[in-house]
Design a protein around this motif. Structure first.
Motif, PDB file in Angstrom:
ATOM      1  N   ILE A   1      -7.084   3.974  -2.426  1.00  0.00           N
ATOM      2  CA  ILE A   1      -6.231   2.840  -2.074  1.00  0.00           C
ATOM      3  C   ILE A   1      -6.688   2.225  -0.759  1.00  0.00           C
ATOM      4  O   ILE A   1      -6.871   1.026  -0.663  1.00  0.00           O
ATOM      5  N   GLY A   2      -6.833   3.024   0.260  1.00  0.00           N
ATOM      6  CA  GLY A   2      -7.275   2.533   1.567  1.00  0.00           C
ATOM      7  C   GLY A   2      -6.127   1.994   2.396  1.00  0.00           C
ATOM      8  O   GLY A   2      -4.994   1.820   1.923  1.00  0.00           O
ATOM      9  N   ILE A   3      -6.416   1.701   3.647  1.00  0.00           N
ATOM     10  CA  ILE A   3      -5.410   1.194   4.588  1.00  0.00           C
ATOM     11  C   ILE A   3      -4.891  -0.185   4.176  1.00  0.00           C
ATOM     12  O   ILE A   3      -3.681  -0.407   4.180  1.00  0.00           O
ATOM     13  N   PRO A   4      -5.765  -1.143   3.831  1.00  0.00           N
ATOM     14  CA  PRO A   4      -5.227  -2.463   3.433  1.00  0.00           C
ATOM     15  C   PRO A   4      -4.302  -2.385   2.210  1.00  0.00           C
ATOM     16  O   PRO A   4      -3.299  -3.087   2.141  1.00  0.00           O
ATOM     17  N   GLY A   5      -4.630  -1.497   1.280  1.00  0.00           N
ATOM     18  CA  GLY A   5      -3.786  -1.338   0.094  1.00  0.00           C
ATOM     19  C   GLY A   5      -2.422  -0.765   0.443  1.00  0.00           C
ATOM     20  O   GLY A   5      -1.404  -1.193  -0.098  1.00  0.00           O
ATOM     21  N   LEU A   6      -2.393   0.215   1.349  1.00  0.00           N
ATOM     22  CA  LEU A   6      -1.114   0.791   1.778  1.00  0.00           C
ATOM     23  C   LEU A   6      -0.250  -0.234   2.506  1.00  0.00           C
ATOM     24  O   LEU A   6       0.966  -0.286   2.312  1.00  0.00           O
ATOM     25  N   ILE A   7      -0.885  -1.057   3.335  1.00  0.00           N
ATOM     26  CA  ILE A   7      -0.145  -2.114   4.036  1.00  0.00           C
ATOM     27  C   ILE A   7       0.427  -3.111   3.034  1.00  0.00           C
ATOM     28  O   ILE A   7       1.587  -3.537   3.155  1.00  0.00           O
ATOM     29  N   LEU A   8      -0.351  -3.474   2.042  1.00  0.00           N
ATOM     30  CA  LEU A   8       0.115  -4.396   1.007  1.00  0.00           C
ATOM     31  C   LEU A   8       1.300  -3.806   0.238  1.00  0.00           C
ATOM     32  O   LEU A   8       2.293  -4.500  -0.016  1.00  0.00           O
TER      33      LEU A   8
END
Length: 75
Positions: free
Chosen positions: A5-12
């Protein structure tokens, strides 16, 4: 699983959850999720400990006194 997922995905995901549930409801949902995980964890520990107790009851080892009695009967 989460590494893809990654950091940008978690933020989204967090932003979408804030939009859907709102800032007042999100902490309540988090607490409920945490309680659910805690109950699940304790239930699985209970099942594992029950399973271990059953294995000990089904396969008792003979003590030295019982071994000596068995040997005297056989002799």
């Amino acid at each position: 699983m989460l590494s893809s997922i990654g950091i940008p995905g978690l933020i989204l995901i967090l932003v979408i959850a804030l939009i859907i549930f709102g800032p007042k409801k999100l902490p309540e949902i988090g607490r409920a999720f945490g309680r659910t995980l805690t109950e699940f964890k304790s239930a699985t520990k209970g099942l594992v400990s029950d399973e271990d107790k059953e294995e000990e009851g089904n396969n008792p080892e003979l003590t030295t006194v019982e071994k000596k009695q068995d040997e005297s009967v056989v002799s």
